[in-house]
Scaffold this motif. Structure first.
Motif, mmCIF file in Angstrom:
data_model
loop_
_atom_site.group_PDB
_atom_site.id
_atom_site.type_symbol
_atom_site.label_atom_id
_atom_site.label_comp_id
_atom_site.label_asym_id
_atom_site.label_seq_id
_atom_site.Cartn_x
_atom_site.Cartn_y
_atom_site.Cartn_z
ATOM 1 N N VAL A 183 17.356 84.126 26.494
ATOM 2 C CA VAL A 183 17.492 83.701 25.107
ATOM 3 C C VAL A 183 15.877 83.467 24.602
ATOM 4 C CG1 VAL A 183 17.502 81.163 25.869
ATOM 5 C CG2 VAL A 183 18.673 81.703 23.622
ATOM 6 N N SER A 184 16.010 83.452 23.224
ATOM 7 C CA SER A 184 14.530 83.032 22.727
ATOM 8 C C SER A 184 14.930 82.426 21.309
ATOM 9 C CB SER A 184 13.902 84.527 22.204
ATOM 10 O OG SER A 184 14.617 85.179 21.215
ATOM 11 N N GLU A 185 13.799 81.800 20.959
ATOM 12 C CA GLU A 185 14.088 81.121 19.647
ATOM 13 C C GLU A 185 14.885 81.783 18.468
ATOM 14 O OE1 GLU A 185 11.469 78.261 16.302
ATOM 15 O OE2 GLU A 185 10.446 79.266 18.205
ATOM 16 N N LEU A 186 14.373 83.024 18.455
ATOM 17 C CA LEU A 186 15.015 84.138 17.283
ATOM 18 C C LEU A 186 16.528 84.114 17.504
ATOM 19 C CD1 LEU A 186 12.258 86.729 16.812
ATOM 20 C CD2 LEU A 186 13.267 84.998 15.338
ATOM 21 N N ASP A 187 17.281 84.309 18.818
ATOM 22 C CA ASP A 187 18.454 84.399 19.191
ATOM 23 C C ASP A 187 19.014 82.900 18.658
ATOM 24 O OD1 ASP A 187 18.439 86.831 20.690
ATOM 25 O OD2 ASP A 187 17.821 85.771 22.405
ATOM 26 N N ILE A 188 18.527 81.811 18.652
ATOM 27 C CA ILE A 188 19.044 80.567 18.596
ATOM 28 C C ILE A 188 19.212 80.450 16.798
ATOM 29 C CG2 ILE A 188 18.820 78.007 18.312
ATOM 30 C CD1 ILE A 188 19.151 79.232 21.215
ATOM 31 N N MET A 189 18.024 81.003 16.284
ATOM 32 C CA MET A 189 18.152 81.014 14.752
ATOM 33 C C MET A 189 19.220 81.941 14.114
ATOM 34 S SD MET A 189 13.850 80.796 14.208
ATOM 35 C CE MET A 189 14.117 81.196 12.675
ATOM 36 N N PHE A 190 19.225 83.290 14.779
ATOM 37 C CA PHE A 190 20.236 84.172 14.173
ATOM 38 C C PHE A 190 21.550 84.150 14.636
ATOM 39 C CE2 PHE A 190 15.994 86.077 13.283
ATOM 40 C CZ PHE A 190 15.945 85.958 11.961
ATOM 41 N N ASN A 191 21.823 83.431 15.657
ATOM 42 C CA ASN A 191 23.244 83.102 16.335
ATOM 43 C C ASN A 191 23.562 81.645 16.190
ATOM 44 O OD1 ASN A 191 23.701 86.172 16.602
ATOM 45 N ND2 ASN A 191 21.840 85.768 17.990
ATOM 46 N N LEU A 192 23.375 81.038 15.494
ATOM 47 C CA LEU A 192 23.472 79.656 15.408
ATOM 48 C C LEU A 192 24.780 79.059 15.616
ATOM 49 C CD1 LEU A 192 21.837 77.123 15.365
ATOM 50 C CD2 LEU A 192 22.263 76.991 12.762
ATOM 51 N N ASP A 193 25.787 80.082 14.837
ATOM 52 C CA ASP A 193 27.141 79.699 15.126
ATOM 53 C C ASP A 193 27.716 79.840 16.660
ATOM 54 O OD1 ASP A 193 26.724 82.493 14.731
ATOM 55 O OD2 ASP A 193 28.629 83.013 14.036
ATOM 56 N N LYS A 194 27.257 81.002 17.324
ATOM 57 C CA LYS A 194 27.372 81.112 18.707
ATOM 58 C C LYS A 194 26.946 80.065 19.525
ATOM 59 C CE LYS A 194 27.891 85.991 18.095
ATOM 60 N NZ LYS A 194 27.548 87.417 18.097
ATOM 61 N N VAL A 195 25.514 79.664 19.360
ATOM 62 C CA VAL A 195 25.093 78.414 20.020
ATOM 63 C C VAL A 195 25.982 77.201 19.863
ATOM 64 C CG1 VAL A 195 23.135 77.127 20.458
ATOM 65 C CG2 VAL A 195 22.918 79.530 19.999
ATOM 66 N N HIS A 196 26.698 76.907 18.874
ATOM 67 C CA HIS A 196 27.287 75.912 18.384
ATOM 68 C C HIS A 196 28.512 75.803 19.312
ATOM 69 C CE1 HIS A 196 25.381 73.063 15.873
ATOM 70 N NE2 HIS A 196 24.785 73.986 15.265
ATOM 71 N N ILE A 197 29.126 77.228 19.422
ATOM 72 C CA ILE A 197 30.396 77.307 20.051
ATOM 73 C C ILE A 197 30.212 76.844 21.747
ATOM 74 C CG2 ILE A 197 32.178 79.132 21.024
ATOM 75 C CD1 ILE A 197 31.722 80.539 18.093
ATOM 76 N N ILE A 198 28.952 77.461 22.013
ATOM 77 C CA ILE A 198 28.851 77.128 23.383
ATOM 78 C C ILE A 198 28.460 75.854 23.873
ATOM 79 C CG2 ILE A 198 26.895 77.602 25.165
ATOM 80 C CD1 ILE A 198 26.523 80.410 24.136
ATOM 81 N N LEU A 199 27.666 74.947 22.659
ATOM 82 C CA LEU A 199 27.611 73.853 22.952
ATOM 83 C C LEU A 199 28.965 72.944 22.912
ATOM 84 C CD1 LEU A 199 25.604 71.355 23.535
ATOM 85 C CD2 LEU A 199 25.138 71.322 21.011
ATOM 86 N N ASP A 200 29.874 73.354 21.950
ATOM 87 C CA ASP A 200 31.063 72.591 21.720
ATOM 88 C C ASP A 200 31.947 72.691 23.086
ATOM 89 O OD1 ASP A 200 30.341 71.610 19.274
ATOM 90 O OD2 ASP A 200 31.443 73.304 18.130
ATOM 91 N N GLU A 201 31.766 73.929 23.707
ATOM 92 C CA GLU A 201 32.659 74.158 24.993
ATOM 93 C C GLU A 201 32.143 73.369 26.361
ATOM 94 O OE1 GLU A 201 35.114 76.065 25.754
ATOM 95 O OE2 GLU A 201 35.451 76.387 23.563
ATOM 96 N N MET A 202 30.872 73.133 26.127
ATOM 97 C CA MET A 202 30.215 72.149 26.980
ATOM 98 C C MET A 202 30.539 70.604 26.598
ATOM 99 S SD MET A 202 26.894 74.062 27.881
ATOM 100 C CE MET A 202 26.271 73.403 29.324
ATOM 101 N N ILE A 203 30.365 70.177 25.532
ATOM 102 C CA ILE A 203 30.171 68.801 25.291
ATOM 103 C C ILE A 203 31.371 68.365 24.123
ATOM 104 C CG2 ILE A 203 29.018 66.830 24.136
ATOM 105 C CD1 ILE A 203 26.291 68.560 25.365
ATOM 106 N N LEU A 204 32.113 67.564 24.290
ATOM 107 C CA LEU A 204 33.258 66.984 23.338
ATOM 108 C C LEU A 204 32.962 65.581 23.108
ATOM 109 C CD1 LEU A 204 35.614 68.064 21.591
ATOM 110 C CD2 LEU A 204 37.090 67.527 23.619
#
Length: 144
Positions: A98-119
């Motif tokens: 993962v890189s900073e660009l992956d985070i910026m251009f796939n923010l929705d996917k990163v939020h999905i991952i975070l939501d799966e981990m923390i509720l």
């Protein structure tokens, strides 16, 4: 309990923010600026746990990104420190380094991952395969 989860770059620009308690939009910018300034100004040989107002801050640096988690006084700092590492490992597994660009251009996917981990401010899943399962299903649906 986790109060907020931030991902910022070395310049202090917020790349991801997730709040688990109600914080006014006007106050978020000031909170993020103070938190980021406090964590980024620390030396590498200093502890990764900082007390800030009503929070304990747990932060970790990965290349050009800092992950900062604000937690209550009763939360275990080491478990949050490991949660941050697990989060990065999941991102690495999904994005292949993962890189900073992956985070910026796939923010929705990163939020999905975070939501799966923390509720609601509580850790609910740490297994990498279970965290990525819903996202992989979505990817298959998009491909078909």
């Amino acid at each position: 309990m986790i109060k907020f989860f931030l991902m910022v770059n070395k310049q202090g620009q917020t790349r991801l923010s997730k709040y688990y308690e109600n914080v006014d939009i006007s106050k978020r910018a000031a909170l993020e600026a103070d938190v980021v300034k406090g964590c980024l100004s620390r030396r590498k040989d200093e502890c990764s746990f900082v007390e800030y107002k009503d929070y304990k801050l747990v932060y970790r640096q990965y290349a050009a990104l800092y992950i900062v988690v604000g937690v209550t006084d009763t939360e275990n700092e080491l478990s949050i420190y490991e949660l941050v590492h697990n989060f990065i490992e999941v991102l690495d597994k999904y994005f292949s380094r993962v890189s900073e660009l992956d985070i910026m251009f796939n923010l929705d996917k990163v939020h999905i991952i975070l939501d799966e981990m923390i509720l609601n401010g509580h850790v609910v899943e740490t297994n990498k395969n279970r965290i990525l399962a819903p996202l992989l299903v979505l990817d298959k649906m998009v491909e078909s």
